[in-house]
Design an enzyme around this catalytic site. Structure first.
Site, PDB file in Angstrom:
ATOM      1  N   ASP A   1       0.861  -1.192   0.000  1.00  0.00           N
ATOM      2  CA  ASP A   1       0.000   0.000   0.000  1.00  0.00           C
ATOM      3  C   ASP A   1       0.893   1.236   0.000  1.00  0.00           C
ATOM      4  O   ASP A   1       2.114   1.137   0.197  1.00  0.00           O
ATOM      5  CB  ASP A   1      -0.916   0.005   1.245  1.00  0.00           C
ATOM      6  CG  ASP A   1      -1.909   1.184   1.238  1.00  0.00           C
ATOM      7  OD1 ASP A   1      -2.352   1.578   0.136  1.00  0.00           O
ATOM      8  OD2 ASP A   1      -2.223   1.717   2.310  1.00  0.00           O
ATOM      9  N   SER A   2       0.277   2.378  -0.199  1.00  0.00           N
ATOM     10  CA  SER A   2       1.022   3.634  -0.129  1.00  0.00           C
ATOM     11  C   SER A   2       1.456   3.943   1.308  1.00  0.00           C
ATOM     12  O   SER A   2       2.375   4.723   1.523  1.00  0.00           O
ATOM     13  CB  SER A   2       0.134   4.781  -0.620  1.00  0.00           C
ATOM     14  OG  SER A   2      -0.994   4.894   0.232  1.00  0.00           O
TER      15      SER A   2
ATOM     16  N   TYR B   1      -1.185   8.133  -2.653  1.00  0.00           N
ATOM     17  CA  TYR B   1      -1.341   7.681  -4.033  1.00  0.00           C
ATOM     18  C   TYR B   1      -2.579   8.306  -4.694  1.00  0.00           C
ATOM     19  O   TYR B   1      -2.657   8.398  -5.905  1.00  0.00           O
ATOM     20  CB  TYR B   1      -1.504   6.155  -4.062  1.00  0.00           C
ATOM     21  CG  TYR B   1      -0.210   5.359  -4.103  1.00  0.00           C
ATOM     22  CD1 TYR B   1       1.027   5.958  -3.881  1.00  0.00           C
ATOM     23  CD2 TYR B   1      -0.246   3.985  -4.362  1.00  0.00           C
ATOM     24  CE1 TYR B   1       2.199   5.197  -3.918  1.00  0.00           C
ATOM     25  CE2 TYR B   1       0.915   3.229  -4.404  1.00  0.00           C
ATOM     26  CZ  TYR B   1       2.134   3.842  -4.177  1.00  0.00           C
ATOM     27  OH  TYR B   1       3.283   3.084  -4.226  1.00  0.00           O
ATOM     28  N   GLY B   2      -3.567   8.666  -3.863  1.00  0.00           N
ATOM     29  CA  GLY B   2      -4.868   9.096  -4.387  1.00  0.00           C
ATOM     30  C   GLY B   2      -4.830  10.191  -5.443  1.00  0.00           C
ATOM     31  O   GLY B   2      -5.572  10.138  -6.421  1.00  0.00           O
TER      32      GLY B   2
ATOM     33  N   CYS C   1      -4.444  -1.660  -1.813  1.00  0.00           N
ATOM     34  CA  CYS C   1      -4.639  -0.232  -2.078  1.00  0.00           C
ATOM     35  C   CYS C   1      -5.602  -0.108  -3.252  1.00  0.00           C
ATOM     36  O   CYS C   1      -5.325  -0.636  -4.340  1.00  0.00           O
ATOM     37  CB  CYS C   1      -3.284   0.376  -2.433  1.00  0.00           C
ATOM     38  SG  CYS C   1      -3.379   2.068  -3.010  1.00  0.00           S
ATOM     39  N   ASN C   2      -6.721   0.553  -3.015  1.00  0.00           N
ATOM     40  CA  ASN C   2      -7.698   0.695  -4.099  1.00  0.00           C
ATOM     41  C   ASN C   2      -7.156   1.548  -5.241  1.00  0.00           C
ATOM     42  O   ASN C   2      -7.411   1.263  -6.412  1.00  0.00           O
ATOM     43  CB  ASN C   2      -8.984   1.339  -3.577  1.00  0.00           C
ATOM     44  CG  ASN C   2      -9.766   0.401  -2.693  1.00  0.00           C
ATOM     45  OD1 ASN C   2      -9.430   0.229  -1.525  1.00  0.00           O
ATOM     46  ND2 ASN C   2     -10.783  -0.227  -3.236  1.00  0.00           N
TER      47      ASN C   2
ATOM     48  N   GLU D   1      -2.735   8.762   7.920  1.00  0.00           N
ATOM     49  CA  GLU D   1      -1.270   8.645   7.985  1.00  0.00           C
ATOM     50  C   GLU D   1      -0.703   9.496   9.118  1.00  0.00           C
ATOM     51  O   GLU D   1       0.219   9.082   9.810  1.00  0.00           O
ATOM     52  CB  GLU D   1      -0.638   9.104   6.660  1.00  0.00           C
ATOM     53  CG  GLU D   1      -0.789   8.125   5.514  1.00  0.00           C
ATOM     54  CD  GLU D   1       0.001   6.826   5.696  1.00  0.00           C
ATOM     55  OE1 GLU D   1       1.183   6.886   6.071  1.00  0.00           O
ATOM     56  OE2 GLU D   1      -0.586   5.754   5.461  1.00  0.00           O
TER      57      GLU D   1
ATOM     58  N   CYS E   1     -11.312   2.838   0.102  1.00  0.00           N
ATOM     59  CA  CYS E   1      -9.884   3.117   0.298  1.00  0.00           C
ATOM     60  C   CYS E   1      -9.486   2.381   1.555  1.00  0.00           C
ATOM     61  O   CYS E   1     -10.216   2.436   2.562  1.00  0.00           O
ATOM     62  CB  CYS E   1      -9.655   4.621   0.464  1.00  0.00           C
ATOM     63  SG  CYS E   1      -7.982   5.051   1.037  1.00  0.00           S
ATOM     64  N   THR E   2      -8.357   1.676   1.525  1.00  0.00           N
ATOM     65  CA  THR E   2      -8.012   0.823   2.665  1.00  0.00           C
ATOM     66  C   THR E   2      -7.662   1.628   3.914  1.00  0.00           C
ATOM     67  O   THR E   2      -7.602   1.072   5.008  1.00  0.00           O
ATOM     68  CB  THR E   2      -6.855  -0.129   2.299  1.00  0.00           C
ATOM     69  OG1 THR E   2      -5.762   0.635   1.760  1.00  0.00           O
ATOM     70  CG2 THR E   2      -7.310  -1.153   1.289  1.00  0.00           C
ATOM     71  N   HIS E   3      -7.436   2.923   3.775  1.00  0.00           N
ATOM     72  CA  HIS E   3      -7.221   3.766   4.957  1.00  0.00           C
ATOM     73  C   HIS E   3      -8.534   4.029   5.721  1.00  0.00           C
ATOM     74  O   HIS E   3      -8.500   4.321   6.910  1.00  0.00           O
ATOM     75  CB  HIS E   3      -6.643   5.133   4.552  1.00  0.00           C
ATOM     76  CG  HIS E   3      -5.170   5.128   4.280  1.00  0.00           C
ATOM     77  ND1 HIS E   3      -4.630   4.624   3.114  1.00  0.00           N
ATOM     78  CD2 HIS E   3      -4.127   5.591   5.001  1.00  0.00           C
ATOM     79  CE1 HIS E   3      -3.315   4.776   3.150  1.00  0.00           C
ATOM     80  NE2 HIS E   3      -2.976   5.357   4.273  1.00  0.00           N
TER      81      HIS E   3
HETATM   82  N1  DGL Z   1      -4.969   3.157   0.860  1.00  0.00           N
HETATM   83  C1  DGL Z   1      -4.948   3.550  -0.477  1.00  0.00           C
HETATM   84  C2  DGL Z   1      -6.222   3.240  -1.234  1.00  0.00           C
HETATM   85  O1  DGL Z   1      -6.866   2.273  -0.888  1.00  0.00           O
HETATM   86  C3  DGL Z   1      -4.228   4.808  -0.871  1.00  0.00           C
HETATM   87  C4  DGL Z   1      -4.626   6.093  -0.286  1.00  0.00           C
HETATM   88  C5  DGL Z   1      -3.676   7.168  -0.731  1.00  0.00           C
HETATM   89  O2  DGL Z   1      -2.467   6.949  -0.644  1.00  0.00           O
HETATM   90  O3  DGL Z   1      -4.145   8.209  -1.186  1.00  0.00           O
HETATM   91  O4  DGL Z   1      -6.576   3.880  -2.180  1.00  0.00           O
END
Ligand code: DGL
Length: 280
Positions: A12-13, A44-45, A75-76, A154, A186-188
């Site tokens: 993941d990011s 990453y978004g 990570c989506n 984060e 989003c996994t966050h």
């Molecule tokens: N956790 C990630 C996702 O599922 C990335 C979120 C990010 O880095 O912006 O998209």
């Protein structure tokens, strides 16, 4: 030939993929797990598909160097932009990617309106459109890009007024429009589930795809005869491309206790060789 004693790699990011890591660990307690957080390039978004392909290819190459036998793109955003690309570049590696959980949301809704909370990259990616076309023809899907929410997780700012304001801005209009089911795309975001619930109200269902992802990993390992057989205790190793101390604090806050925490700059060939030697 896959090494069945090699780790399941998760990527993941940042720390968001830990929501998936915890489920995989629960479902497959005898497997070595190697978690890679590309925090040097988080978030990453807001990134382009091209950037995400380059970054995920580098991360996946590193995981393969560490003998990963299956890779979860936890990570989506990365899955939306790069999953197809990764499958082409690494045709022998089994991948499990994150797909926004539109299908279970369609099954759960009673109002016929669902909301998808995700990063701009996931909202713009083709994967979401594909699952919407396949499963959501008869329901209204409200797409909500949530810039800034992954950063809030984060930085540990789960309960700050700024984070609550962001959540209200993103979630309240979906509920006002009749959404009774929200996809955490989003996994966050599962780390913000309580805060989202506070705004959405107790009648709104939140859907976190992590348990289904862990189930899919288990299915693939079983069907390919790749389950680890050893009786020795499995390892959980967490690696960041960012700062090791910050990462350690984040993991401690999430109550994730790895065997080792490392920092790597895996783009450098030398470091690849060093880290390869580190893995048991
Ligand atoms: N956790 C990630 C996702 O599922 C990335 C979120 C990010 O880095 O912006 O998209």
């Amino acid at each position: 030939m896959a090494d069945i004693d090699g780790p399941i790699g998760l990527f993941d990011s940042g720390i968001g993929g830990c929501t998936v890591l915890s489920e995989v660990r629960r479902r497959l307690p005898n497997e070595h797990l190697l978690y890679l957080a590309d925090q040097a390039h988080c978030p990453y978004g807001p990134r382009t598909p091209e950037e995400l392909c380059i970054l995920t290819q580098a991360g996946v190459s590193w995981l393969i160097q560490q003998r990963a036998k299956l890779i979860v793109v936890a990570c989506n955003s990365a899955s939306a932009a790069a999953l197809g690309y990764l499958r082409q570049v690494f045709p022998n590696m089994p991948f499990v990617g994150m797909v926004p959980a539109v299908k279970p949301a369609v099954l759960a809704t009673r109002t016929g309106v669902i909301g998808v909370l995700a990063t701009p990259a996931t909202i713009a990616g083709g994967l979401l459109q594909t699952v919407m076309n396949r499963y959501a023809r008869d329901v209204q899907v409200l797409l909500q890009p949530c810039e800034g929410l992954a950063d809030a997780v984060e930085s540990g700012g789960l309960n700050t007024p700024a984070t609550r304001d962001l959540i209200t801005t993103y979630v309240a209009p979906l509920v006002a429009a009749g959404a009774d089911t929200l996809v955490l795309g989003c996994t966050h975001y599962p780390f913000l589930a309580n805060q989202i619930r506070e705004v959405a109200g107790s009648g709104v269902v939140l859907i976190d795809p992590a348990p289904a992802i862990a189930e899919q990993v288990a299915r693939i390992l079983a069907s390919q005869g790749m389950n680890r057989q050893s009786d020795h205790a499995p390892m959980l190793c967490c690696v960041t491309t960012g700062d090791r101390d910050t990462f350690s604090e984040q993991l401690a806050r999430l109550q994730i206790a790895p065997c080792t925490i490392q920092e790597t700059n895996y783009v450098l060939e030398d470091s690849l060789a060093t880290r390869h030697a580190d893995w048991p």
